[in-house]
Motif scaffolding. Sequence first.
Motif, PDB file in Angstrom:
ATOM      1  N   ASP A  78      64.763  98.478 104.409  1.00 24.81           N
ATOM      2  CA  ASP A  78      63.487  99.047 103.957  1.00 24.81           C
ATOM      3  C   ASP A  78      63.004  98.264 102.739  1.00 24.81           C
ATOM      4  O   ASP A  78      63.638  98.321 101.676  1.00 24.81           O
ATOM      5  CB  ASP A  78      63.691 100.520 103.608  1.00 24.81           C
ATOM      6  N   PRO A  79      61.882  97.533 102.863  1.00 21.28           N
ATOM      7  CA  PRO A  79      61.432  96.707 101.732  1.00 21.28           C
ATOM      8  C   PRO A  79      60.708  97.521 100.667  1.00 21.28           C
ATOM      9  O   PRO A  79      59.893  98.396 100.963  1.00 21.28           O
ATOM     10  CB  PRO A  79      60.471  95.721 102.401  1.00 21.28           C
ATOM     11  N   GLY A  80      61.015  97.213  99.405  1.00 15.00           N
ATOM     12  CA  GLY A  80      60.274  97.794  98.292  1.00 15.00           C
ATOM     13  C   GLY A  80      59.206  96.818  97.842  1.00 15.00           C
ATOM     14  O   GLY A  80      59.512  95.674  97.480  1.00 15.00           O
ATOM     15  N   LYS A  93      65.845  94.992 115.675  1.00 14.25           N
ATOM     16  CA  LYS A  93      64.559  95.493 116.138  1.00 14.25           C
ATOM     17  C   LYS A  93      63.719  95.832 114.915  1.00 14.25           C
ATOM     18  O   LYS A  93      64.256  96.107 113.830  1.00 14.25           O
ATOM     19  CB  LYS A  93      64.704  96.719 117.040  1.00 14.25           C
ATOM     20  N   THR A  94      62.414  95.777 115.077  1.00  8.81           N
ATOM     21  CA  THR A  94      61.552  96.238 114.001  1.00  8.81           C
ATOM     22  C   THR A  94      61.682  97.756 113.901  1.00  8.81           C
ATOM     23  O   THR A  94      62.004  98.431 114.880  1.00  8.81           O
ATOM     24  CB  THR A  94      60.088  95.875 114.254  1.00  8.81           C
ATOM     25  N   SER A  95      61.411  98.292 112.730  1.00  2.39           N
ATOM     26  CA  SER A  95      61.396  99.750 112.599  1.00  2.39           C
ATOM     27  C   SER A  95      60.124 100.328 113.193  1.00  2.39           C
ATOM     28  O   SER A  95      60.056 101.515 113.502  1.00  2.39           O
ATOM     29  CB  SER A  95      61.503 100.159 111.128  1.00  2.39           C
ATOM     30  N   GLY A  96      59.103  99.485 113.365  1.00  2.63           N
ATOM     31  CA  GLY A  96      57.793  99.962 113.771  1.00  2.63           C
ATOM     32  C   GLY A  96      56.966 100.414 112.593  1.00  2.63           C
ATOM     33  O   GLY A  96      55.792 100.744 112.731  1.00  2.63           O
ATOM     34  N   SER A  97      57.585 100.415 111.424  1.00  2.00           N
ATOM     35  CA  SER A  97      56.899 100.752 110.184  1.00  2.00           C
ATOM     36  C   SER A  97      56.880  99.503 109.303  1.00  2.00           C
ATOM     37  O   SER A  97      56.232  98.524 109.644  1.00  2.00           O
ATOM     38  CB  SER A  97      57.608 101.926 109.499  1.00  2.00           C
ATOM     39  N   LYS A  98      57.651  99.485 108.211  1.00  3.37           N
ATOM     40  CA  LYS A  98      57.621  98.335 107.309  1.00  3.37           C
ATOM     41  C   LYS A  98      58.825  97.426 107.450  1.00  3.37           C
ATOM     42  O   LYS A  98      58.787  96.283 106.996  1.00  3.37           O
ATOM     43  CB  LYS A  98      57.570  98.832 105.856  1.00  3.37           C
ATOM     44  N   GLY A  99      59.918  97.949 108.027  1.00  2.00           N
ATOM     45  CA  GLY A  99      61.178  97.237 107.906  1.00  2.00           C
ATOM     46  C   GLY A  99      61.793  96.801 109.211  1.00  2.00           C
ATOM     47  O   GLY A  99      61.118  96.585 110.233  1.00  2.00           O
ATOM     48  N   LEU A 100      63.125  96.681 109.177  1.00  2.00           N
ATOM     49  CA  LEU A 100      63.884  96.101 110.279  1.00  2.00           C
ATOM     50  C   LEU A 100      65.179  96.893 110.426  1.00  2.00           C
ATOM     51  O   LEU A 100      65.743  97.367 109.434  1.00  2.00           O
ATOM     52  CB  LEU A 100      64.206  94.640 109.946  1.00  2.00           C
ATOM     53  N   GLU A 107      69.283  89.454  93.976  1.00  2.00           N
ATOM     54  CA  GLU A 107      67.832  89.396  93.771  1.00  2.00           C
ATOM     55  C   GLU A 107      67.060  89.859  94.995  1.00  2.00           C
ATOM     56  O   GLU A 107      65.833  89.973  94.945  1.00  2.00           O
ATOM     57  CB  GLU A 107      67.404  87.964  93.397  1.00  2.00           C
ATOM     58  N   LEU A 108      67.788  90.110  96.084  1.00  2.00           N
ATOM     59  CA  LEU A 108      67.127  90.381  97.352  1.00  2.00           C
ATOM     60  C   LEU A 108      67.458  91.753  97.929  1.00  2.00           C
ATOM     61  O   LEU A 108      66.616  92.388  98.568  1.00  2.00           O
ATOM     62  CB  LEU A 108      67.521  89.294  98.363  1.00  2.00           C
ATOM     63  N   ALA A 109      68.688  92.232  97.708  1.00  2.00           N
ATOM     64  CA  ALA A 109      69.150  93.448  98.376  1.00  2.00           C
ATOM     65  C   ALA A 109      69.679  94.464  97.370  1.00  2.00           C
ATOM     66  O   ALA A 109      70.211  94.094  96.315  1.00  2.00           O
ATOM     67  CB  ALA A 109      70.242  93.110  99.392  1.00  2.00           C
ATOM     68  N   VAL A 110      69.549  95.746  97.724  1.00  2.00           N
ATOM     69  CA  VAL A 110      70.071  96.830  96.901  1.00  2.00           C
ATOM     70  C   VAL A 110      70.583  97.903  97.845  1.00  2.00           C
ATOM     71  O   VAL A 110      70.015  98.135  98.910  1.00  2.00           O
ATOM     72  CB  VAL A 110      68.972  97.383  95.960  1.00  2.00           C
ATOM     73  N   ARG A 161      62.758  94.293  96.318  1.00  2.00           N
ATOM     74  CA  ARG A 161      64.024  94.048  97.017  1.00  2.00           C
ATOM     75  C   ARG A 161      64.102  94.914  98.276  1.00  2.00           C
ATOM     76  O   ARG A 161      63.260  95.775  98.512  1.00  2.00           O
ATOM     77  CB  ARG A 161      65.205  94.346  96.088  1.00  2.00           C
ATOM     78  N   VAL A 162      65.129  94.670  99.048  1.00  2.00           N
ATOM     79  CA  VAL A 162      65.319  95.367 100.316  1.00  2.00           C
ATOM     80  C   VAL A 162      66.423  96.405 100.147  1.00  2.00           C
ATOM     81  O   VAL A 162      67.548  96.063  99.758  1.00  2.00           O
ATOM     82  CB  VAL A 162      65.688  94.376 101.435  1.00  2.00           C
ATOM     83  N   PHE A 163      66.101  97.653 100.450  1.00  2.00           N
ATOM     84  CA  PHE A 163      67.095  98.717 100.431  1.00  2.00           C
ATOM     85  C   PHE A 163      67.886  98.647 101.733  1.00  2.00           C
ATOM     86  O   PHE A 163      67.338  98.808 102.822  1.00  2.00           O
ATOM     87  CB  PHE A 163      66.401 100.069 100.289  1.00  2.00           C
ATOM     88  N   VAL A 164      69.191  98.395 101.612  1.00  2.00           N
ATOM     89  CA  VAL A 164      70.074  98.349 102.783  1.00  2.00           C
ATOM     90  C   VAL A 164      70.585  99.769 103.007  1.00  2.00           C
ATOM     91  O   VAL A 164      71.609 100.179 102.459  1.00  2.00           O
ATOM     92  CB  VAL A 164      71.229  97.351 102.570  1.00  2.00           C
ATOM     93  N   ASP A 165      69.861 100.506 103.808  1.00  2.00           N
ATOM     94  CA  ASP A 165      70.162 101.924 104.027  1.00  2.00           C
ATOM     95  C   ASP A 165      71.231 102.041 105.109  1.00  2.00           C
ATOM     96  O   ASP A 165      70.988 101.752 106.281  1.00  2.00           O
ATOM     97  CB  ASP A 165      68.888 102.649 104.437  1.00  2.00           C
ATOM     98  N   HIS A 166      72.407 102.491 104.695  1.00  2.00           N
ATOM     99  CA  HIS A 166      73.526 102.659 105.620  1.00  2.00           C
ATOM    100  C   HIS A 166      73.709 104.119 106.019  1.00  2.00           C
ATOM    101  O   HIS A 166      74.572 104.443 106.833  1.00  2.00           O
ATOM    102  CB  HIS A 166      74.819 102.165 104.957  1.00  2.00           C
TER     103      HIS A 166
END
Length: 301
Positions: A138-140, A169-176, A207-210, A221-226
């Motif tokens: 999920d991109p911020g 796959k794309t999320s269909g929203s903002k992310g992947l 600098e890229l992921a959180v 940055r990109v939230f790596v939602d697990h």
Amino acid sequence: MPNPVPNTVVEGRELALTSLGKVLYPATGFTKGDVVEYYSSVAEAILPHLRDRPASFVRAPGGVESSPFMAKHVPPGTPDWVTVREVHRVDGSTDRQVLVQDLPTLLWAANLAALELHVPQWRLPAEGEADRLVFDLDPGAPATIVECCAVAVWLRDRLARDGLSAYAKTSGSKGLHVLVPLRPTDAGAVADHAERLAREASEELPELAVHQVPKSLRTGRVFVDHSQNAWTRTTAAPYTLRARPRPTVSTPVTWDEVVGCAEPDDLVFAAGDIAARLERHGDLLGPLLDPSRAGRLPDGD
């Protein structure tokens, strides 16, 4: 199936399709009839990803600009031919949920303006035994799906070191979304492994992921939602529409498309794009359905 008409019979089931001319996506004029037709056109691809997974719906009977809502419970008036099963909640109680097992049920749900279909990472009857691992990237802002793609490639390569194959796959929203087929594994173990890899991503790509939840940490940055690996959580199914201003779709993509993504619009797909993609690629997430492709978590997990 031809264009949907009211009171049609689908695979022996009578469906009362109502208000097909109602516009659900005002920005594009996409109607409920278009929603039903879309799901009919992708049924062969989407149904295997829904089968035996309790479905949660994001319904928008008033359209996407009129407060869509999540619905997990079986709605009143559900036909007796729709498959319904008991599913456990965190507190040990149970809910009754719909399983979208066939085309009539898929179109019945579409007629309810169930635009989005969400499912867990496990199938019944093996409740809580995950057969896939998922990361929701999920991109911020000002980060976009372009940055998500860079994180996805890192995850793909890191998962490969564990002997696991990743698909996107794309999320269909903002992310992947990055998904991994697994042999049925305790969902808790899968969730723990996903959390470890999310932490690694934030350490390797500071600098890229959180991986932390607070939105204040996600800017640029990109939230790596697990978290969607928890057995009680769900993820947007492949090929589901999203309740966004346009009828965008959570669309499987190739790794070449991920690597080559240079602009956010490069990986935006709407309902009208999917038939041609299926014709060209087939189901790019087919390996998630193939037990021979399923991996095993590393020893110790």
